[in-house]
Design an enzyme around this catalytic site. Structure first.
Site, PDB file in Angstrom:
ATOM      1  N   ARG A 171       0.833  -1.207   0.000  1.00 50.55           N
ATOM      2  CA  ARG A 171       0.000   0.000   0.000  1.00 50.55           C
ATOM      3  C   ARG A 171       0.864   1.251   0.000  1.00 50.55           C
ATOM      4  O   ARG A 171       0.557   2.222  -0.680  1.00 50.55           O
ATOM      5  CB  ARG A 171      -0.936  -0.035   1.203  1.00 50.55           C
ATOM      6  CG  ARG A 171      -1.995  -1.127   1.071  1.00 50.55           C
ATOM      7  CD  ARG A 171      -2.893  -1.175   2.286  1.00 50.55           C
ATOM      8  NE  ARG A 171      -3.973  -2.144   2.095  1.00 50.55           N
ATOM      9  CZ  ARG A 171      -3.882  -3.429   2.394  1.00 50.55           C
ATOM     10  NH1 ARG A 171      -2.742  -3.903   2.877  1.00 50.55           N
ATOM     11  NH2 ARG A 171      -4.889  -4.245   2.206  1.00 50.55           N
ATOM     12  N   ASP A 200      -0.498  -6.557  -3.077  1.00 44.85           N
ATOM     13  CA  ASP A 200      -1.865  -6.289  -2.641  1.00 44.85           C
ATOM     14  C   ASP A 200      -2.572  -5.537  -3.754  1.00 44.85           C
ATOM     15  O   ASP A 200      -2.042  -5.424  -4.871  1.00 44.85           O
ATOM     16  CB  ASP A 200      -1.891  -5.506  -1.320  1.00 44.85           C
ATOM     17  CG  ASP A 200      -3.086  -5.890  -0.448  1.00 44.85           C
ATOM     18  OD1 ASP A 200      -4.219  -5.692  -0.904  1.00 44.85           O
ATOM     19  OD2 ASP A 200      -2.882  -6.385   0.673  1.00 44.85           O
ATOM     20  N   HIS A 252      -7.255  -9.841  -2.940  1.00 43.55           N
ATOM     21  CA  HIS A 252      -6.288  -8.741  -2.839  1.00 43.55           C
ATOM     22  C   HIS A 252      -5.395  -8.721  -4.084  1.00 43.55           C
ATOM     23  O   HIS A 252      -4.176  -8.571  -3.984  1.00 43.55           O
ATOM     24  CB  HIS A 252      -5.451  -8.871  -1.562  1.00 43.55           C
ATOM     25  CG  HIS A 252      -6.195  -8.463  -0.321  1.00 43.55           C
ATOM     26  ND1 HIS A 252      -6.429  -7.149  -0.003  1.00 43.55           N
ATOM     27  CD2 HIS A 252      -6.766  -9.201   0.661  1.00 43.55           C
ATOM     28  CE1 HIS A 252      -7.117  -7.091   1.144  1.00 43.55           C
ATOM     29  NE2 HIS A 252      -7.342  -8.322   1.548  1.00 43.55           N
ATOM     30  N   ASP A 315      -6.987 -14.022   2.644  1.00 47.74           N
ATOM     31  CA  ASP A 315      -7.996 -13.368   3.470  1.00 47.74           C
ATOM     32  C   ASP A 315      -8.948 -12.514   2.621  1.00 47.74           C
ATOM     33  O   ASP A 315      -8.653 -12.181   1.487  1.00 47.74           O
ATOM     34  CB  ASP A 315      -7.321 -12.481   4.522  1.00 47.74           C
ATOM     35  CG  ASP A 315      -6.438 -11.411   3.898  1.00 47.74           C
ATOM     36  OD1 ASP A 315      -5.677 -11.762   2.978  1.00 47.74           O
ATOM     37  OD2 ASP A 315      -6.509 -10.246   4.316  1.00 47.74           O
ATOM     38  N   GLU A 316     -10.075 -12.183   3.209  1.00 39.40           N
ATOM     39  CA  GLU A 316     -11.041 -11.226   2.667  1.00 39.40           C
ATOM     40  C   GLU A 316     -11.376 -11.525   1.206  1.00 39.40           C
ATOM     41  O   GLU A 316     -11.310 -10.660   0.334  1.00 39.40           O
ATOM     42  CB  GLU A 316     -10.512  -9.793   2.829  1.00 39.40           C
ATOM     43  CG  GLU A 316     -10.331  -9.412   4.299  1.00 39.40           C
ATOM     44  CD  GLU A 316      -9.798  -8.008   4.484  1.00 39.40           C
ATOM     45  OE1 GLU A 316     -10.246  -7.319   5.412  1.00 39.40           O
ATOM     46  OE2 GLU A 316      -8.910  -7.599   3.709  1.00 39.40           O
ATOM     47  N   TRP A 382      -5.985 -13.169  12.277  1.00 42.69           N
ATOM     48  CA  TRP A 382      -6.221 -11.744  12.470  1.00 42.69           C
ATOM     49  C   TRP A 382      -7.645 -11.499  12.960  1.00 42.69           C
ATOM     50  O   TRP A 382      -7.988 -10.393  13.360  1.00 42.69           O
ATOM     51  CB  TRP A 382      -6.003 -10.958  11.168  1.00 42.69           C
ATOM     52  CG  TRP A 382      -7.039 -11.176  10.099  1.00 42.69           C
ATOM     53  CD1 TRP A 382      -7.055 -12.161   9.157  1.00 42.69           C
ATOM     54  CD2 TRP A 382      -8.199 -10.373   9.855  1.00 42.69           C
ATOM     55  NE1 TRP A 382      -8.159 -12.030   8.345  1.00 42.69           N
ATOM     56  CE2 TRP A 382      -8.881 -10.933   8.744  1.00 42.69           C
ATOM     57  CE3 TRP A 382      -8.743  -9.233  10.455  1.00 42.69           C
ATOM     58  CZ2 TRP A 382     -10.067 -10.408   8.242  1.00 42.69           C
ATOM     59  CZ3 TRP A 382      -9.927  -8.697   9.946  1.00 42.69           C
ATOM     60  CH2 TRP A 382     -10.575  -9.282   8.854  1.00 42.69           C
TER      61      TRP A 382
END
Length: 796
Positions: A171, A200, A252, A315-316, A382
């Site tokens: 990022r 990412d 991501h 993740d996500e 997390w």
């Protein structure tokens, strides 16, 4: 001279702390604190050169190199601090036994002994030598313009083998020099894994010779060459630190999609996204070309990274594009894959076979966990202790990051209370009939509301039971009643979470303080119902599977100019929890050591947390106003938890376009000066020590004068307008504080309505302004509690 004055001023914020890492032979200021310490009486003087005696046959050159590096670090520190080291030799004797290793890391045990004869180190490995020398650095003390070490014998070993720091360089990109500076500090904190988050949605930062489009079109020109990566790996290895790369799949992947759109689940035009958050692009798990590319990447990474683990994120995963793709839906049907969680498992298992082919093991975030997942995976949590315990109890090696997110400003105490396998107070299966039950809803400015239920009685001795949605119930910690409110708190994924409830018939209103800022809470009385009870599954095998933890720094609101200020010295607190386990729990002792580490780590380790804070202020208003802005720093903190992120979402600035050059970006995560003021105030209320109240009054008066001075300035722009708003609020807090002190000293008559109105004012004074919170308002709350409990009771 100006820089020297500024540093002295900054150190004064921490109660005039000296550069010594410990204040006396009674209390060594070490962090992480060793397992066993025996102190002697006297000091060993450090001299300019080192006479090294190595009593080991292996790695003699590496041992000499490591000792010489620490010697150079001490000598450089002496020069920076104008210490005139005596000529001659400091004697260091090293013996490495090359004892047994764990599954992942060398044995890090060591014995450090300092006497009048010199320094003796015995270790089981070269990494143990690194840990011993890190302890030695922290023992150094400046005395009469010389450098000394106390006579001491330390026997030490880590509780957990995996002790890491994740740095997100996707990022926001960080230079190699900045990364090396963090590695130096990590070594001092005895961390041994650098988790390098390289890809990412906002950028692909890892050079690939096979797939050059990943950096030519998906990195915006900011990436690490393979030569730089090898350099960082070697630098870390010399300090006993392994480098764990993370490349995120299947989600991501917005940046990846720009380079290879044909491998994605939706046929569309992709572009680099500056917005933070969870995005939809996903790899197509039914496309064989996806696995061919991953195979090539893993082979290339294997050549770069010697550590046997690679992290794939996982993740996500937003399944929207999987849901919209008819080919994927048909594939799921043909292969009896029931849901998208099962499709994610299918993807992970195919990737795991690629890893096995290249003799590498796979780590993923806890969303990868599935009943059929191979036990070769390591699960990093997390989402909470429950997923960590769930994974460990099913036989997976597990790592905790919940509670160690350093991109969230939090108190050091919150991180310190974060045990990897916490011992929770058991929740009663049946509650007495005098309990009332309530559902609650806490709206947030970003994301869904926090919901759950709780139960309590009117008797303050009875436990409060609280259950957040999808989490087991817990027993809260109760605080004293205040203004008729029921007050209780517990540590959650959001930070220290304190409920303040005004109970009125079958409804309630109140506030929830998350970290340091308030949310509204809405409660409705409900019928009695069962709570979700956490099963007591903690056992020796589960404890063995929890192999450690990692602090994490995600960088939506962190850049090259603030990274040290956000990380250090707080990382030492997490490092102690991972090194010492539950052997050290005294929060006040922790804070005394942490305060000493603020100036020491910048002076000894050449970190830049104080300089970065100063530079932000200089950029904001110049040299002439620096002292005023430093004064303002003494009154406030950044919004804790993700309050800043939520504020930016409200104003549609939650992206890379948002500048990180405001007053809030100069602040450390926690205001240690205010912590000491609160202690002084409580001391005065208990014994009326005049010195204590003089310090409090001086702070309040300075805040008022500071606001008057800043308001006379003619600086234009939104950034300085924020400063004036924050300063004006701090002055309002100060005026109220002086009035409350006078009220107490005069024994002025008060009533509940007046106290209640003043309390509402303190809540308003803690509203987010420029993404900061006026922590000084807590002083007024302490005064109000005293007025209610003492003056009001006497008048009755």
């Amino acid at each position: 001279m100006r820089v020297h004055f500024i540093l002295v001023f900054l150190f004064a914020l921490l109660s005039s702390i000296s550069f010594s890492v410990y204040s006396s032979t009674e209390e060594l200021m070490l962090m992480p604190y060793p397992q066993s310490v025996v102190q002697g009486d006297g000091y060993y003087q450090w001299r300019t050169k080192v006479k090294l005696k190595i009593q080991s046959e292996k790695d003699r050159e590496r041992i000499a190199s490591i000792v010489n590096r620490y010697k150079a670090q001490l000598n450089a520190y002496a020069v920076r601090e104008s210490i005139e080291l005596s000529k001659g030799y400091s004697k260091i004797k090293v013996y490495i036994s090359e004892g047994g290793n764990s599954d992942l890391f060398p044995d890090e045990r060591y014995n450090l002994k300092i006497t009048r004869r010199g320094i003796s180190i015995k270790a089981e490995s070269v990494e143990g030598l690194n840990r011993a020398l890190s302890t030695m650095l922290q023992l150094s003390e400046k005395r009469e313009n010389q450098l000394y070490f106390p006579y001491v014998e330390i026997n030490d070993a880590p509780k957990y083998t995996w002790r890491g720091l994740l740095l997100d360089t996707s990022r926001n990109y960080f230079s190699v020099a900045t990364i090396k500076r963090q590695l130096d500090a990590m070594a001092s904190a005895k961390l041994n894994v650098f988790h390098w988050h390289l890809t990412d949605d906002q950028g692909w930062r890892l050079e690939s010779k096979r797939y050059p489009r990943l950096t030519s079109v998906a990195s915006e020109g900011q990436y690490y060459t393979q030569s730089q990566i090898r350099d960082v790996i070697a630098y870390a290895a010399d300090r006993g630190i392994q480098v764990l790369p993370e490349i995120d799949f299947p989600g991501h992947t917005s940046a990846f999609a720009v380079a290879y759109p044909e491998l994605m689940s939706k046929d569309m035009e992709y572009s680099m996204t500056p917005e933070w958050g969870v995005h939809k692009p996903l790899l197509d798990p039914t496309n064989p070309a996806v696995y061919e590319l991953i195979d090539g990447l893993v082979e290339e990474m294997t050549e770069l990274f010697p550590f046997p683990y690679i992290h794939i994120g996982g993740d996500e995963v937003n399944p929207a594009h999987w849901r919209e793709n008819r080919k994927i839906q048909q594939f799921m049907k043909e292969n009896n894959i029931e849901d998208f969680h099962g499709l994610h498992l299918y993807f992970n298992e195919r990737v795991a076979k690629i890893f096995q082919k290249h003799n590498r093991k796979l780590i993923g975030w806890d969303e990868i966990l599935h009943d059929d997942l191979s036990k070769e995976f390591v699960v990093q949590s997390w989402r909470g202790h429950d997923s960590l315990i769930d994974a460990a109890s099913k036989g997976y090696k597990s790592i905790l990051s919940t509670g160690f997110y350093l991109d969230q400003p939090q108190s050091a105490a919150y991180h310190y209370r974060n045990f990897l396998v916490p011992e929770k107070q058991p929740v009663p299966s049946l509650l007495p009939e005098n309990y009332s039950y309530w559902s609650f809803r806490i709206p947030r400015k970003r994301g869904s509301a926090v919901t759950g239920k709780l139960a309590f009685s009117d008797d303050s001795a009875d436990p409060v039971i609280i259950e957040f949605r999808n989490k087991p119930a817990e027993v809260a910690n109760q605080s004293e009643h205040f203004l008729g409110m029921k007050v209780f708190w517990l540590d959650t994924w959001m930070g220290k979470t304190e409920f303040r409830l005004n109970m009125v018939e079958d409804k309630s209103k109140g506030k929830v303080k998350v970290g340091n800022a308030f949310y509204d809470i809405h409660l409705t009385k409900i019928k009695p119902e069962k709570f979700r009870i956490r099963e007591n599954v903690v056992n020796t095998q589960l404890q063995k599977n929890v192999i450690g933890g990692e602090a994490a720094l995600w960088t939506e609101l962190v850049d090259e100019n603030s990274i040290d200020n956000r990380l250090w010295p707080r990382v030492f607190v997490v490092a102690e929890r991972l090194w010492s386990g539950k052997n050290h729990v005294d929060e006040e002792f922790m804070y005394r050591r942490l305060e000493q580490l603020v100036p020491w780590s910048e002076a000894m380790l050449d970190l830049k947390h104080l300089k970065q804070s100063e530079n932000r202020l200089l950029d904001l208003a110049g040299t002439d106003l620096l002292a005023s802005l430093l004064m303002l720093q003494k009154a406030v903190e950044p919004g804790h938890y993700y309050h800043r992120h939520h504020e930016k979402s409200v104003y549609h600035t939650y992206s890379r376009r948002d500048t990180l050059d405001r007053f809030v970006d100069s602040l450390p995560a926690e205001n240690l000066y205010q912590k000491r003021l609160r202690e002084r105030l409580i001391s005065w209320l208990g014994n009326k020590n005049e010195q204590d109240i003089r310090v409090i009054r001086q702070f309040f008066n300075d805040a008022i004068k500071n606001q008057e001075y800043l308001s006379q300035q003619t600086i234009k722009g939104q950034r300085f307008a924020e400063v004036l708003e924050i300063s004006g609020n701090a002055a309002s807090v100060a005026r109220m504080g002086l009035n409350l002190i006078e009220m107490i000293q005069k024994g002025e008559e008060v009533d509940h309505p007046r106290i209640s109105a003043l309390y509402k004012q303190t809540v308003e004074q803690r509203r987010l302004l420029g993404e900061t919170v006026c922590t000084a308002a807590e002083l007024n709350e302490i005064l109000l509690k005293y007025i209610e409990s003492e003056l009001l009771s006497h008048q009755k």
